[in-house]
Scaffold this motif. Structure first.
Motif, PDB file in Angstrom:
ATOM      1  N   SER A  74    -107.417 -67.214 -12.830  1.00 40.68           N
ATOM      2  CA  SER A  74    -106.474 -68.383 -12.124  1.00 40.68           C
ATOM      3  C   SER A  74    -105.384 -68.789 -12.948  1.00 40.68           C
ATOM      4  CB  SER A  74    -107.591 -69.346 -12.027  1.00 40.68           C
ATOM      5  OG  SER A  74    -108.625 -69.115 -10.896  1.00 40.68           O
ATOM      6  N   GLU A 209    -106.296 -68.666  -3.361  1.00 39.36           N
ATOM      7  CA  GLU A 209    -107.615 -67.947  -3.804  1.00 39.36           C
ATOM      8  C   GLU A 209    -108.661 -68.109  -2.637  1.00 39.36           C
ATOM      9  OE1 GLU A 209    -108.285 -69.461  -7.861  1.00 39.36           O
ATOM     10  OE2 GLU A 209    -107.143 -67.953  -8.791  1.00 39.36           O
ATOM     11  N   GLY A 216    -111.308 -65.075  -9.580  1.00 40.35           N
ATOM     12  CA  GLY A 216    -110.766 -66.394  -9.906  1.00 40.35           C
ATOM     13  C   GLY A 216    -111.505 -67.395  -9.274  1.00 40.35           C
ATOM     14  N   TYR A 240    -111.316 -76.760 -11.763  1.00 39.02           N
ATOM     15  CA  TYR A 240    -109.969 -77.217 -11.170  1.00 39.02           C
ATOM     16  C   TYR A 240    -109.338 -78.192 -11.705  1.00 39.02           C
ATOM     17  CZ  TYR A 240    -109.217 -73.178  -8.025  1.00 39.02           C
ATOM     18  OH  TYR A 240    -108.924 -71.925  -7.213  1.00 39.02           O
TER      19      TYR A 240
END
Length: 268
Positions: A74, A209, A216, A240
């Motif tokens: 990511s 994604e 990821g 995240y």
């Protein structure tokens, strides 16, 4: 109405004993309530896993290498997309900000593009670029370019005209005027755009994604949804969020270093 009636009275908020630590009370209280609700069965695990389960899952995913691999993939997508989008946004903002012709050519399509939602672009990007890495990077670059363009353009156009007069008096060339006056004057607004762009980059990456990814954080979350693993989903979302906070802190540090001259200028 008299001037007395318009006079405002400042509102004095009561001082708390330890203001910095009081801010932590509410988040900690929410986590405690969350744990109690999970332990008593009020909040079933199929809806949301308990905080202790989330922590155990995060440690397990980290130890078996799943989480580091997902973060690395990511981060790579976010870095490439951010670099491409930032370059496009800044170049277009400089072109539009420094000439009326550039504004007439560049600004209308950018104003149109800024209203487009991410999800609306996905089918078109898949048709154009397939289902590999490219559409994901393009989506992140698109999300980065728009706020950076808008803020940098506004910063360039907001530079004080008196400074341009000073440049003319000092007989600075156009290139020197841009380097010494226009770009430093636009820098505070551009850095605001940079922070917004980083936030949008993570949002765009989450969206990208979720579609046809095989690695990821988004893939991890999507795969966990198929198996009703709410603990894995929460771990992915927390990562995240953590990455977003870290990148925002980095930009704040850059902002403090780059705008030292501005604080001195405002203080004087």
């Amino acid at each position: 109405m008299s001037s007395l009636a318009l006079r405002s009275t400042p509102v004095r908020l009561p001082r708390l004993p330890s203001g910095r630590w009081v801010r932590l009370v509410v988040p900690v209280l929410i986590v405690v309530l969350w744990q109690v609700a999970s332990a008593t069965g009020v909040l079933p695990e199929r809806l949301l896993a308990a905080p202790t389960t989330v922590v155990d899952t995060a440690i397990e995913l980290f130890r078996d290498g799943t989480l580091p691999h997902a973060i690395a993939v990511s981060l790579q997508r976010a870095a490439i997309g951010f670099g491409v989008g930032a370059a496009i946004g800044i170049v277009l903002a400089v072109l539009a900000g420094l000439s009326l012709f550039g504004e007439y050519v560049v600004d209308p399509p950018m104003q149109m593009l800024r209203t487009l939602p991410f999800y609306g672009l996905i089918p078109l990007l898949i048709l154009w670029f397939g289902i590999g890495e490219l559409p994901k990077i393009v989506l992140v670059a698109f999300g980065v370019a728009i706020p950076l363009y808008l803020n940098t353009f506004a910063g360039i156009r907001g530079v004080d005209g008196k400074l341009a007069e000073v440049a003319r008096v000092q007989q600075l060339s156009r290139l020197a005027t841009i380097g010494h006056i226009v770009l430093p004057g636009a820098l505070p607004q551009a850095l605001v755009g940079l922070r917004q762009s980083l936030g949008v980059a993570w949002l765009a990456l989450i969206v990208a994604e979720q579609v046809n990814a095989d690695a990821g954080l988004g893939f991890l979350i999507n795969d966990a949804r198929e198996f009703l693993r709410t603990d894995v989903i929460v771990v992915g979302l927390l990562v995240y969020s953590l990455l977003g906070l870290i990148t925002d802190a980095v930009v704040r540090l850059i902002e403090r270093k780059a705008l030292v001259w501005r604080r001195g200028f405002l203080a004087s």
